[in-house]
Design an enzyme around this catalytic site. Structure first.
Site, PDB file in Angstrom:
ATOM      1  N   THR A  71       0.834  -1.172   0.056  1.00 51.92           N
ATOM      2  CA  THR A  71      -0.063   0.018  -0.294  1.00 51.92           C
ATOM      3  C   THR A  71       0.783   1.354   0.037  1.00 51.92           C
ATOM      4  OG1 THR A  71      -1.699  -1.244   1.149  1.00 51.92           O
ATOM      5  CG2 THR A  71      -1.875   1.264   1.152  1.00 51.92           C
ATOM      6  N   GLN A 188       1.099  -9.512  -6.436  1.00 50.33           N
ATOM      7  CA  GLN A 188       0.563 -10.852  -6.445  1.00 50.33           C
ATOM      8  C   GLN A 188       1.547 -11.758  -7.408  1.00 50.33           C
ATOM      9  OE1 GLN A 188      -1.524 -12.275  -4.754  1.00 50.33           O
ATOM     10  NE2 GLN A 188      -2.356 -10.717  -3.553  1.00 50.33           N
ATOM     11  N   CYS A 332      -9.557  -6.899   1.869  1.00 52.47           N
ATOM     12  CA  CYS A 332      -9.882  -5.596   2.333  1.00 52.47           C
ATOM     13  C   CYS A 332     -11.281  -5.350   2.440  1.00 52.47           C
ATOM     14  CB  CYS A 332      -9.047  -4.461   1.655  1.00 52.47           C
ATOM     15  SG  CYS A 332      -7.290  -4.811   1.157  1.00 52.47           S
TER      16      CYS A 332
HETATM   17  N1  PLP Z   1      -1.861  -4.545  -4.420  1.00 53.53           N
HETATM   18  C1  PLP Z   1      -2.243  -5.867  -4.400  1.00 53.53           C
HETATM   19  C2  PLP Z   1      -2.445  -6.614  -5.865  1.00 53.53           C
HETATM   20  C3  PLP Z   1      -2.625  -6.686  -3.268  1.00 53.53           C
HETATM   21  O1  PLP Z   1      -2.896  -7.810  -3.390  1.00 53.53           O
HETATM   22  C4  PLP Z   1      -2.341  -5.942  -2.065  1.00 53.53           C
HETATM   23  C5  PLP Z   1      -2.702  -6.965  -0.997  1.00 53.53           C
HETATM   24  O2  PLP Z   1      -4.006  -7.511  -0.841  1.00 53.53           O
HETATM   25  C6  PLP Z   1      -1.980  -4.939  -1.850  1.00 53.53           C
HETATM   26  C7  PLP Z   1      -1.531  -4.196  -3.077  1.00 53.53           C
HETATM   27  C8  PLP Z   1      -1.745  -4.226  -0.891  1.00 53.53           C
HETATM   28  O3  PLP Z   1      -0.829  -5.050   0.059  1.00 53.53           O
HETATM   29  P1  PLP Z   1      -0.560  -4.575   1.691  1.00 53.53           P
HETATM   30  O4  PLP Z   1      -1.735  -4.602   2.327  1.00 53.53           O
HETATM   31  O5  PLP Z   1       0.324  -5.547   2.058  1.00 53.53           O
HETATM   32  O6  PLP Z   1      -0.168  -3.266   1.714  1.00 53.53           O
END
Ligand code: PLP
Length: 393
Positions: A71, A188, A332
């Site tokens: 994020t 991913q 999320c």
């Molecule tokens: N981008 C993708 C494609 C994700 O799958 C995720 C997590 O689900 C994120 C960004 C965000 O990751 P994080 O929650 O570790 O910051």
């Protein structure tokens, strides 16, 4: 019994990562910015992790900016690059268009909401690319949308909900020919197939998606590209991301990255076979079930299924009672009843989007677990059928 089929949400820590972390959680607790011996030990660990990650990705160590995860990486990549490339983009003068950004309707919220922030509060214009029914970005629309004021394109390499893999070589060619920067959320993709970071100018990664610890990740940023930090404080990470480094975290992340990269193709094949076996079993149990996402350009571990007639929340609860961990759309969004924006962008009817479940397999998934999860679904299918017959009677 617990059958974990939610590896796209997070993965268990691998042994290599745990072992790499322990010394920095115990004896070697120094702050890497301290100049004394304890600090130098910690600094050496951070430098070593950076070197090893850079070697794996075939980039320069200075092109890796450690931070708290994907994020933050997406926010830094998007806000930092957009702001540094726009003239007069400060919110105070947001009435003048700061520039143009292109992204994709099916991105993770870490990208969607960062781009929306630039659009709503910092004067950027945004083009949201359409995706096909199978989730592939419209390349003609991408080429046609790029204009002289386009500052940045952001397109994910692999989608977290459907596993759909975008044609990054083509996307890169289109952006390079037109001289536009390309950021990709590679969260991913890393560890699931061989990725090519040289196709992009910036890319985001999260350690916990590849068997490393949570709360740590990095942004790859091509050297020479100016970026505005999005936080203010010390001069860490070459003035690009302030804050004391997560020493144990980055040590664990580098170890996990090496572990996961050692046999990507063999593991991918193993997971594809388990996943396809699972789908065949599901299709027999639920004749109306539909697979979502491109059948070919897809991660080997991801299966997104619409169980038509059973809403996602009900199915998730039934699975949970059977000990099966899966998810509806992005983790999320758990707890929210909104249909997935990714599936809606692919043009799925509301009924299909509202009944979608994501199963994602990983290194610890076994054939026995897949058979047990299918047995659990068989019990759920029977209960659902009985309930329907009861309702009709
Ligand atoms: N981008 C993708 C494609 C994700 O799958 C995720 C997590 O689900 C994120 C960004 C965000 O990751 P994080 O929650 O570790 O910051």
């Amino acid at each position: 019994m617990m059958i974990y089929l939610d590896y796209n949400a997070t993965t268990p820590l691998c042994d290599a990562a745990r072992e790499a972390m322990l010394p920095y959680l115990n004896r070697h607790f120094g702050n890497p910015s301290s100049v004394h011996a304890a600090g130098r030990e910690a600094r050496a660990a951070v430098d070593d992790a950076r070197d090893r990650l850079a070697a794996l990705l075939r980039v320069k160590p200075g092109e890796i900016i450690f931070n708290s995860g994907a994020t933050e990486s997406c926010n830094l990549g998007l806000l930092g690059l957009a702001r540094s490339r726009s003239v007069g983009s400060l919110p105070a003068v947001a009435s003048a268009k700061a520039g143009h950004i292109i992204s994709n309707k099916a991105e993770h919220h870490a990208v969607v909401h960062a781009v929306e922030h630039l659009e709503d509060h910092e004067g950027f214009e945004v083009t949201w690319l359409n995706v096909s029914k199978t989730g592939i970005v419209d390349l003609d629309q991408l080429a046609d949308s790029i204009r002289p004021e386009t500052k940045l394109v952001s397109i994910m390499t692999a989608n977290n909900e459907t596993g759909v893999v975008q044609p990054m070589s083509e996307i890169s060619r289109i952006c390079r020919e037109r001289g536009v920067l390309l950021h990709s959320d590679m969260v991913q993709a890393f560890g699931k197939f061989d990725i090519d970071v040289s196709l992009v100018d910036a890319a985001s990664f999260a350690s916990h998606k590849f068997y490393g610890p949570k709360g740590t990740g990095f942004l790859f940023l091509r050297s020479g590209l100016p970026i505005q930090p999005i936080m203010f404080g010390g001069a860490h990470e070459n003035q690009r991301r302030p804050g004391t480094e997560n020493v144990a975290g980055v040590a664990g992340m580098a170890a996990a990255a090496e572990w996961v990269s050692s046999d990507v193709n063999a593991e991918r094949q193993r997971e594809v076979e388990l996943r396809d076996d699972f789908w065949r079993r599901i299709a027999k149990l639920f004749p109306d079930a539909q697979q979502n996402g491109d059948p070919i350009h897809r991660l080997g571990n991801t299966l997104n299924v619409s169980f038509i007639g059973v809403d996602s929340e009900t199915m998730l609860m039934a699975l949970d009672l059977e000990g099966v961990c899966a998810s509806s759309g992005s983790a999320c969004m758990v707890g929210s009843v909104r249909a997935s924006h990714v599936l809606l962008a692919m043009g799925l009817p509301m009924e299909s989007a509202r009944s979608a479940i994501r199963f994602s397999l990983g290194r610890r998934t076994t054939a026995e677990e897949i058979a047990d999860a299918a047995d659990a679904l068989a019990r759920i299918a029977k209960r659902t059928k009985d309930a329907r017959e009861y309702a009709v009677a």
